[in-house]
Design a protein around this motif. Structure first.
Motif, PDB file in Angstrom:
ATOM      1  N   ASN A  39       0.828  -1.209   0.000  1.00 44.65           N
ATOM      2  CA  ASN A  39       0.000   0.000   0.000  1.00 44.65           C
ATOM      3  C   ASN A  39       0.862   1.259   0.000  1.00 44.65           C
ATOM      4  OD1 ASN A  39      -2.371  -1.487  -0.074  1.00 44.65           O
ATOM      5  ND2 ASN A  39      -2.537  -1.559   2.154  1.00 44.65           N
ATOM      6  N   GLU A  40       1.968   1.228   0.753  1.00 43.86           N
ATOM      7  CA  GLU A  40       2.895   2.366   0.751  1.00 43.86           C
ATOM      8  C   GLU A  40       3.523   2.542  -0.630  1.00 43.86           C
ATOM      9  OE1 GLU A  40       4.531   2.464   5.335  1.00 43.86           O
ATOM     10  OE2 GLU A  40       5.264   0.888   3.999  1.00 43.86           O
ATOM     11  N   ILE A  67       3.891   5.547  -5.810  1.00 43.40           N
ATOM     12  CA  ILE A  67       3.696   5.631  -7.264  1.00 43.40           C
ATOM     13  C   ILE A  67       2.702   6.744  -7.593  1.00 43.40           C
ATOM     14  CG2 ILE A  67       2.746   4.432  -9.279  1.00 43.40           C
ATOM     15  CD1 ILE A  67       3.892   1.803  -7.993  1.00 43.40           C
ATOM     16  N   LYS A  68       1.577   6.769  -6.887  1.00 39.12           N
ATOM     17  CA  LYS A  68       0.532   7.770  -7.149  1.00 39.12           C
ATOM     18  C   LYS A  68       1.031   9.190  -6.919  1.00 39.12           C
ATOM     19  CE  LYS A  68      -3.353   4.794  -6.134  1.00 39.12           C
ATOM     20  NZ  LYS A  68      -4.085   4.231  -4.998  1.00 39.12           N
ATOM     21  N   GLN A  69       1.903   9.367  -5.927  1.00 40.33           N
ATOM     22  CA  GLN A  69       2.384  10.708  -5.573  1.00 40.33           C
ATOM     23  C   GLN A  69       3.613  11.137  -6.362  1.00 40.33           C
ATOM     24  OE1 GLN A  69       2.840  10.627  -1.309  1.00 40.33           O
ATOM     25  NE2 GLN A  69       0.673  10.136  -1.002  1.00 40.33           N
ATOM     26  N   SER A  70       4.193  10.220  -7.122  1.00 34.61           N
ATOM     27  CA  SER A  70       5.419  10.543  -7.841  1.00 34.61           C
ATOM     28  C   SER A  70       5.156  11.577  -8.944  1.00 34.61           C
ATOM     29  CB  SER A  70       6.019   9.289  -8.470  1.00 34.61           C
ATOM     30  OG  SER A  70       7.185   9.637  -9.179  1.00 34.61           O
ATOM     31  N   ARG A  71       6.102  12.468  -9.103  1.00 34.53           N
ATOM     32  CA  ARG A  71       6.022  13.492 -10.152  1.00 34.53           C
ATOM     33  C   ARG A  71       6.989  13.174 -11.293  1.00 34.53           C
ATOM     34  NH1 ARG A  71       1.776  14.131  -8.832  1.00 34.53           N
ATOM     35  NH2 ARG A  71       1.013  15.479  -7.179  1.00 34.53           N
ATOM     36  N   LYS A  72       7.672  12.037 -11.181  1.00 35.05           N
ATOM     37  CA  LYS A  72       8.625  11.681 -12.235  1.00 35.05           C
ATOM     38  C   LYS A  72       8.428  10.226 -12.622  1.00 35.05           C
ATOM     39  CE  LYS A  72      12.990  11.820 -10.905  1.00 35.05           C
ATOM     40  NZ  LYS A  72      14.246  12.078 -10.233  1.00 35.05           N
ATOM     41  N   PRO A  73       8.922   9.834 -13.792  1.00 32.93           N
ATOM     42  CA  PRO A  73       8.820   8.439 -14.210  1.00 32.93           C
ATOM     43  C   PRO A  73       9.574   7.519 -13.245  1.00 32.93           C
ATOM     44  CG  PRO A  73       9.442   9.829 -16.055  1.00 32.93           C
ATOM     45  CD  PRO A  73       9.548  10.675 -14.823  1.00 32.93           C
ATOM     46  N   LEU A  74       9.022   6.329 -13.061  1.00 36.51           N
ATOM     47  CA  LEU A  74       9.598   5.356 -12.147  1.00 36.51           C
ATOM     48  C   LEU A  74       9.860   4.041 -12.860  1.00 36.51           C
ATOM     49  CD1 LEU A  74       7.027   5.754  -9.215  1.00 36.51           C
ATOM     50  CD2 LEU A  74       9.290   6.809  -9.353  1.00 36.51           C
ATOM     51  N   VAL A  75      10.959   3.401 -12.483  1.00 31.22           N
ATOM     52  CA  VAL A  75      11.213   2.018 -12.856  1.00 31.22           C
ATOM     53  C   VAL A  75      11.281   1.272 -11.531  1.00 31.22           C
ATOM     54  CG1 VAL A  75      12.821   0.380 -13.900  1.00 31.22           C
ATOM     55  CG2 VAL A  75      12.475   2.638 -14.946  1.00 31.22           C
ATOM     56  N   PHE A 103      -2.034 -11.369  -2.569  1.00 32.22           N
ATOM     57  CA  PHE A 103      -2.483 -10.027  -2.215  1.00 32.22           C
ATOM     58  C   PHE A 103      -1.674  -8.957  -2.952  1.00 32.22           C
ATOM     59  CE2 PHE A 103      -1.843  -6.312   0.642  1.00 32.22           C
ATOM     60  CZ  PHE A 103      -3.116  -5.769   0.547  1.00 32.22           C
ATOM     61  N   PHE A 104      -0.329  -9.047  -2.899  1.00 35.38           N
ATOM     62  CA  PHE A 104       0.469  -7.944  -3.431  1.00 35.38           C
ATOM     63  C   PHE A 104       0.709  -8.008  -4.932  1.00 35.38           C
ATOM     64  CE2 PHE A 104       4.142 -10.652  -2.096  1.00 35.38           C
ATOM     65  CZ  PHE A 104       4.918 -10.590  -3.245  1.00 35.38           C
ATOM     66  N   CYS A 105       0.818  -9.187  -5.517  1.00 38.08           N
ATOM     67  CA  CYS A 105       1.094  -9.271  -6.961  1.00 38.08           C
ATOM     68  C   CYS A 105       0.043  -8.552  -7.816  1.00 38.08           C
ATOM     69  CB  CYS A 105       1.260 -10.722  -7.410  1.00 38.08           C
ATOM     70  SG  CYS A 105       2.829 -11.446  -6.900  1.00 38.08           S
TER      71      CYS A 105
END
Length: 148
Positions: free
Chosen positions: A15-16, A21-29, A98-100
């Protein structure tokens, strides 16, 4: 910058991670890996190399190692491997059912698995198999191209 004191591996829940991810302002890998996964360990240096040359992209390494590896064995391993500039996490979850699906509905838990995401542009690519250097490079380029 790595100071020789070792790299910290922070504990994170799914959940964290979703909130990050939702709060990120930049692309993530986001690369899911484990110390026991040989294909993961072959892929990580390729990810790190591209992360170093893609300043717009944040590389997040999420270990799925067992709880007894956290934090001591995992931090020692990460420091020896020099995993910077990646941000290091250990996923504090035991139920893959649950997490996958929270990562991707198609993910059955195989490793390595990588999520390329730009939340600002609704760009998302999920790969649940080892990637070759050219595949990783093209994925980074696609992600970085959406960064504008």
């Amino acid at each position: 910058m790595h100071t020789g004191n070792g790299q910290t591996v922070k504990k994170i829940s799914i959940n964290e991670l979703e909130n990050y991810i939702k709060q990120s302002r930049k692309p993530l890998v986001i690369n899911f890996w484990a110390t026991f996964c040989k294909p993961c360990l072959e892929e990580i240096p390729l990810m790190l190399e591209l992360a170093r040359t893609s300043p717009n992209v944040e590389l997040i390494m999420v270990s799925l190692d067992m709880a007894d590896y956290y934090p001591d064995k995992l931090e020692k391993f990460v420091s020896q491997q020099q995993f910077q500039p990646a941000v290091q996490y250990w996923l504090n979850e035991t139920n893959a059912d649950f997490f996958c699906p929270k990562v991707d509905s198609a993910w059955q838990g195989s490793l390595p698995a990588t999520l390329f995401i730009n939340p600002q542009k609704q760009y998302r690519q999920f790969v649940d198999k080892p990637m070759r250097q050219e595949e990783i490079r093209l994925s980074f380029l696609s992600l970085d191209a959406t960064a504008n």
